[in-house]
Design a protein around this motif. Structure first.
Motif, PDB file in Angstrom:
ATOM      1  N   ALA A 129      59.921  54.871  63.073  1.00  0.00           N
ATOM      2  CA  ALA A 129      59.298  56.108  63.993  1.00  0.00           C
ATOM      3  C   ALA A 129      60.939  56.277  64.483  1.00  0.00           C
ATOM      4  CB  ALA A 129      58.383  55.548  65.067  1.00  0.00           C
ATOM      5  N   ARG A 130      60.849  57.568  65.333  1.00  0.00           N
ATOM      6  CA  ARG A 130      62.072  58.005  65.796  1.00  0.00           C
ATOM      7  C   ARG A 130      61.862  58.376  67.027  1.00  0.00           C
ATOM      8  NH1 ARG A 130      65.585  60.564  62.317  1.00  0.00           N
ATOM      9  NH2 ARG A 130      65.956  62.368  63.439  1.00  0.00           N
ATOM     10  N   VAL A 131      63.027  57.882  68.144  1.00  0.00           N
ATOM     11  CA  VAL A 131      62.931  57.962  69.290  1.00  0.00           C
ATOM     12  C   VAL A 131      64.098  58.842  69.886  1.00  0.00           C
ATOM     13  CG1 VAL A 131      61.862  55.741  69.661  1.00  0.00           C
ATOM     14  CG2 VAL A 131      64.405  55.832  69.766  1.00  0.00           C
ATOM     15  N   LEU A 132      64.067  59.412  71.143  1.00  0.00           N
ATOM     16  CA  LEU A 132      65.290  59.991  71.739  1.00  0.00           C
ATOM     17  C   LEU A 132      66.315  59.062  72.084  1.00  0.00           C
ATOM     18  CD1 LEU A 132      66.593  62.392  72.797  1.00  0.00           C
ATOM     19  CD2 LEU A 132      65.709  62.042  75.040  1.00  0.00           C
ATOM     20  N   LYS A 133      67.489  59.151  71.724  1.00  0.00           N
ATOM     21  CA  LYS A 133      68.791  58.447  72.184  1.00  0.00           C
ATOM     22  C   LYS A 133      69.417  59.199  73.173  1.00  0.00           C
ATOM     23  CE  LYS A 133      72.915  55.630  71.363  1.00  0.00           C
ATOM     24  NZ  LYS A 133      73.727  55.204  70.297  1.00  0.00           N
ATOM     25  N   LEU A 148      74.621  55.500  81.231  1.00  0.00           N
ATOM     26  CA  LEU A 148      73.352  55.295  80.880  1.00  0.00           C
ATOM     27  C   LEU A 148      72.917  55.670  79.447  1.00  0.00           C
ATOM     28  CD1 LEU A 148      73.683  57.149  83.882  1.00  0.00           C
ATOM     29  CD2 LEU A 148      71.272  56.476  83.966  1.00  0.00           C
ATOM     30  N   VAL A 149      72.411  54.447  79.057  1.00  0.00           N
ATOM     31  CA  VAL A 149      71.940  54.747  77.552  1.00  0.00           C
ATOM     32  C   VAL A 149      70.531  54.539  77.766  1.00  0.00           C
ATOM     33  CG1 VAL A 149      71.969  54.194  75.356  1.00  0.00           C
ATOM     34  CG2 VAL A 149      73.874  53.858  76.632  1.00  0.00           C
ATOM     35  N   ASN A 150      69.392  55.768  77.183  1.00  0.00           N
ATOM     36  CA  ASN A 150      68.305  55.672  77.211  1.00  0.00           C
ATOM     37  C   ASN A 150      67.778  55.860  75.857  1.00  0.00           C
ATOM     38  OD1 ASN A 150      69.231  57.303  80.010  1.00  0.00           O
ATOM     39  ND2 ASN A 150      67.672  56.003  80.545  1.00  0.00           N
ATOM     40  N   TYR A 151      66.222  55.191  75.829  1.00  0.00           N
ATOM     41  CA  TYR A 151      65.791  55.313  74.421  1.00  0.00           C
ATOM     42  C   TYR A 151      64.415  55.885  74.844  1.00  0.00           C
ATOM     43  CZ  TYR A 151      69.353  52.707  72.336  1.00  0.00           C
ATOM     44  OH  TYR A 151      70.848  52.341  71.772  1.00  0.00           O
ATOM     45  N   VAL A 152      63.874  56.869  74.508  1.00  0.00           N
ATOM     46  CA  VAL A 152      62.414  57.446  74.764  1.00  0.00           C
ATOM     47  C   VAL A 152      61.696  57.732  73.787  1.00  0.00           C
ATOM     48  CG1 VAL A 152      61.432  59.198  76.041  1.00  0.00           C
ATOM     49  CG2 VAL A 152      63.747  58.596  76.681  1.00  0.00           C
ATOM     50  N   ARG A 153      60.272  57.320  73.896  1.00  0.00           N
ATOM     51  CA  ARG A 153      59.343  57.634  72.746  1.00  0.00           C
ATOM     52  C   ARG A 153      59.128  59.031  72.614  1.00  0.00           C
ATOM     53  NH1 ARG A 153      54.121  53.698  72.851  1.00  0.00           N
ATOM     54  NH2 ARG A 153      53.561  55.388  71.668  1.00  0.00           N
ATOM     55  N   ALA A 154      59.514  59.600  71.387  1.00  0.00           N
ATOM     56  CA  ALA A 154      59.532  60.907  71.003  1.00  0.00           C
ATOM     57  C   ALA A 154      57.939  61.399  70.815  1.00  0.00           C
ATOM     58  CB  ALA A 154      60.342  61.282  69.786  1.00  0.00           C
ATOM     59  N   ASP A 155      57.126  60.498  70.368  1.00  0.00           N
ATOM     60  CA  ASP A 155      55.793  60.665  69.998  1.00  0.00           C
ATOM     61  C   ASP A 155      55.083  61.075  71.291  1.00  0.00           C
ATOM     62  OD1 ASP A 155      56.080  57.927  70.853  1.00  0.00           O
ATOM     63  OD2 ASP A 155      54.071  57.641  70.234  1.00  0.00           O
ATOM     64  N   LEU A 156      55.577  60.710  72.570  1.00  0.00           N
ATOM     65  CA  LEU A 156      55.062  61.024  73.764  1.00  0.00           C
ATOM     66  C   LEU A 156      55.547  62.353  74.345  1.00  0.00           C
ATOM     67  CD1 LEU A 156      54.479  57.302  75.207  1.00  0.00           C
ATOM     68  CD2 LEU A 156      52.837  58.628  73.971  1.00  0.00           C
TER      69      LEU A 156
END
Length: 246
Positions: A129-133, A148-156
């Motif tokens: 699965a891919r997420v936003l970095k 700041l380094v964020n990882y966000v669920r791209a499916d949401l």
């Protein structure tokens, strides 16, 4: 966790389950703060009774590998002591704005990636699965204050990688553009020595003290939506927590 238990082995099922969980924790597949599935879901996946599963979990709780939070679930414990404190869930940009501090945001990276294994586990996303970095540097008139380094669920949040985060906040985007209701987060603070990208971005010598913040953010329905690593220039910025006694 799939049903790969050996039901003909002399080792009890609850002991086999405990050992499989230990292995996942030791391998980093289930990192600190990882939230396990609910007991009914885990018992169904393993094809065992809830009593058998609960016995396995109780063993690991007694060993200090897991902890249960009432109303939240069962989590992998951290290797450090973490006092439970109530904090106001706000972002750095919101705190700056509330205090009238003018900041500038430099977006260093904003793209979809396959997340590192520990991040994938914390965000509960499947392999591949891919997420936003999202990597940003926050600065004031005193210079850079936070990386700041964020990882966000791209499916949401499909298409979130197209957002201009120089002028838009992450939580504001999730709540405003995607109508996601952020419910809670787990934050961990620690002191670290600056190294690599953090030292360079914050214009600090290698080994200088920085405050490190790790956070997993959950929606109101308890789905994890975001994981972040934040390094703060402790000589330029203080982090204040608003606490309440229950």
């Amino acid at each position: 966790m799939t049903d790969d238990l050996d039901r003909d082995a002399p080792v009890a099922l609850h002991s086999q389950i405990s050992e499989r969980i230990r292995t996942r924790i030791a391998a980093g597949e289930w990192p600190a703060h990882y939230r396990l599935k609910s007991e009914p879901e885990l018992a169904h996946d393993l094809g065992v009774s809830r009593g058998t599963l609960r016995r396995a979990l109780t063993t690991l709780i007694e060993e200090g590998l897991l902890r249960q939070v009432r109303g939240k679930g069962t989590f992998v414990t951290s290797t450090t002591i973490e006092p439970a404190i109530a904090q106001k869930l706000s972002t750095l940009s919101e705190d700056f704005a509330n205090q009238g501090i003018v900041t500038e945001t430099d977006v260093i990276e904003c793209r979809l990636i396959e997340p590192p294994r520990p991040v994938a586990a914390l965000l509960d996303v499947s392999p591949g699965a891919r997420v936003l970095k999202l990597v940003r540097l926050r600065s004031t008139d005193r210079g850079p204050v936070a990386l700041l380094v964020n990882y966000v669920r791209a499916d949401l949040a499909p298409g979130i990688e197209k957002t201009d985060f120089r002028t838009t906040s992450l939580f504001g985007t999730l709540e405003g553009a995607y109508h996601l209701k952020i419910g809670s987060a787990r934050r961990t603070f620690s002191a670290e020595a600056a190294s690599g990208d953090a030292a360079s971005a914050l214009e600090l010598p290698i080994g200088a003290p920085v405050q490190y913040l790790q956070q997993v953010t959950y929606l109101a329905d308890d789905r994890p939506v975001e994981y972040s690593d934040v390094w703060i220039h402790s000589e330029k910025l203080r982090v204040t927590s608003l606490l309440s006694r229950r």
